[in-house]
Design a protein around this motif. Structure first.
Motif, short mmCIF file in Angstrom:
data_model
loop_
_atom_site.label_atom_id
_atom_site.label_comp_id
_atom_site.label_asym_id
_atom_site.label_seq_id
_atom_site.Cartn_x
_atom_site.Cartn_y
_atom_site.Cartn_z
N PRO A 243 -25.44 -15.28 15.30
CA PRO A 243 -24.27 -15.14 14.75
C PRO A 243 -23.82 -13.71 14.91
CG PRO A 243 -26.20 -15.00 13.40
CD PRO A 243 -26.63 -15.69 14.59
N ILE A 244 -22.78 -13.19 14.81
CA ILE A 244 -22.15 -11.94 15.23
C ILE A 244 -21.94 -11.28 13.52
CG2 ILE A 244 -20.21 -10.65 16.15
CD1 ILE A 244 -19.81 -12.97 18.11
N ALA A 245 -22.57 -10.04 13.63
CA ALA A 245 -22.60 -9.46 12.27
C ALA A 245 -21.24 -8.92 12.10
CB ALA A 245 -23.56 -8.48 12.08
N ILE A 246 -20.76 -8.99 10.75
CA ILE A 246 -19.40 -8.24 10.23
C ILE A 246 -19.90 -6.73 10.04
CG2 ILE A 246 -17.56 -7.99 8.83
CD1 ILE A 246 -17.82 -10.60 10.74
N THR A 247 -19.16 -5.88 10.62
CA THR A 247 -19.70 -4.31 10.30
C THR A 247 -18.63 -3.89 9.35
OG1 THR A 247 -18.67 -3.32 12.37
CG2 THR A 247 -20.77 -4.09 12.61
N ARG A 248 -17.46 -4.35 9.11
CA ARG A 248 -16.72 -3.66 8.35
C ARG A 248 -15.71 -4.77 7.57
NH1 ARG A 248 -11.65 0.36 9.67
NH2 ARG A 248 -11.13 0.85 7.51
N ASP A 249 -15.44 -4.69 6.22
CA ASP A 249 -14.72 -5.81 5.61
C ASP A 249 -14.00 -5.08 4.55
OD1 ASP A 249 -13.04 -7.76 4.98
OD2 ASP A 249 -14.78 -9.25 4.53
N ASP A 250 -12.98 -4.40 4.71
CA ASP A 250 -12.16 -3.78 3.42
C ASP A 250 -11.05 -4.51 3.16
OD1 ASP A 250 -14.22 -1.92 3.85
OD2 ASP A 250 -13.07 -0.67 5.37
N ARG A 251 -10.77 -4.61 1.90
CA ARG A 251 -9.66 -5.74 1.49
C ARG A 251 -8.92 -4.94 0.07
NH1 ARG A 251 -11.57 -11.69 1.96
NH2 ARG A 251 -13.27 -11.14 3.48
N ILE A 252 -7.67 -4.63 0.03
CA ILE A 252 -7.00 -4.10 -1.06
C ILE A 252 -5.69 -5.20 -1.36
CG2 ILE A 252 -5.79 -2.20 -2.19
CD1 ILE A 252 -7.64 -0.38 -0.44
N ASP A 253 -5.71 -5.80 -2.33
CA ASP A 253 -4.39 -6.52 -2.70
C ASP A 253 -3.93 -5.86 -4.18
OD1 ASP A 253 -2.43 -8.20 -3.32
OD2 ASP A 253 -3.53 -9.95 -3.30
N ASN A 254 -2.80 -5.33 -3.89
CA ASN A 254 -2.16 -4.58 -5.16
C ASN A 254 -1.47 -5.65 -6.11
OD1 ASN A 254 -3.28 -2.23 -4.56
ND2 ASN A 254 -1.41 -1.78 -3.11
N GLY A 255 -1.49 -7.00 -5.80
CA GLY A 255 -0.82 -7.82 -6.57
C GLY A 255 0.83 -7.84 -6.61
N ASP A 256 1.41 -6.99 -5.92
CA ASP A 256 2.86 -6.73 -6.02
C ASP A 256 3.43 -7.00 -4.57
OD1 ASP A 256 1.82 -4.56 -4.80
OD2 ASP A 256 3.23 -3.10 -5.74
N GLY A 257 2.74 -7.69 -3.65
CA GLY A 257 3.20 -7.94 -2.41
C GLY A 257 2.84 -6.88 -1.13
N SER A 258 2.16 -5.62 -2.06
CA SER A 258 1.58 -4.76 -0.82
C SER A 258 0.03 -5.00 -0.86
CB SER A 258 1.88 -3.33 -1.55
OG SER A 258 1.05 -3.02 -2.87
N PHE A 259 -0.60 -4.63 0.27
CA PHE A 259 -1.99 -5.01 0.49
C PHE A 259 -2.39 -4.32 1.77
CE2 PHE A 259 0.34 -8.00 3.20
CZ PHE A 259 -0.43 -8.23 4.45
N SER A 260 -3.65 -3.96 2.05
CA SER A 260 -4.29 -3.73 3.30
C SER A 260 -5.45 -4.30 3.41
CB SER A 260 -4.21 -2.17 3.27
OG SER A 260 -5.19 -1.60 2.48
N TYR A 261 -5.90 -4.38 4.78
CA TYR A 261 -7.17 -4.99 5.02
C TYR A 261 -7.68 -4.54 6.49
CZ TYR A 261 -5.05 -8.53 8.21
OH TYR A 261 -4.43 -9.17 9.50
N ALA A 262 -9.00 -4.40 6.56
CA ALA A 262 -9.63 -3.81 8.04
C ALA A 262 -10.84 -4.68 7.97
CB ALA A 262 -9.93 -2.53 7.87
#
Length: 125
Positions: free
Chosen positions: A22-41
């Motif tokens: 398996p390949i390790a996940i080194t980064r998983d950042d998620r933000i959902d503001n609930g108003d249609g705005s979000f970000s992920y990496a």
């Protein structure tokens, strides 16, 4: 009979899914503001990565700007694609994306002639 059972067990063991390391996940950042705005990496140890940010658009959609990358099969580098998705559609940029062939000179000439004929009122039925 024992030989048939042994052959069946051998077939079942060979048909079992073979999972590579398996390949390790080194980064998983998620933000959902609930108003249609979000970000992920997201990033994996093999260099696969994706990131995006979205903001609420004027028509209720999310306008997204992001990128993703993955390694080339020969190991010589990475393919990176940057994109925007908004009211004007999806637009991606990368030197690895195919581009249309240039229009041949004879086609450009034919289009010019057709435009002249339209301007002169010539029609074909």
């Amino acid at each position: 009979m024992k030989l048939i059972i042994l052959a069946c067990l051998a077939c079942v063991s060979l048909a079992a899914p073979q999972f590579p390391n398996p390949i390790a996940i080194t980064r998983d950042d998620r933000i959902d503001n609930g108003d249609g705005s979000f970000s992920y990496a997201f990033e994996a140890e093999n260099g696969i990565a994706a990131q995006a940010t979205g903001v609420r658009g004027f028509q209720g959609q999310s306008n997204i700007e992001g990128s993703y990358r993955f390694p080339l099969n020969d190991g010589s580098g990475f393919v990176e694609v940057r994109y925007v998705a908004d009211e004007n559609g999806f637009r991606a940029e990368s030197p690895f994306l195919p581009t249309p062939h240039p229009t041949p000179a004879h086609v450009i000439e034919l289009l010019r002639i057709a435009e002249e004929q339209r301007a002169a009122g010539i029609t074909f039925e």
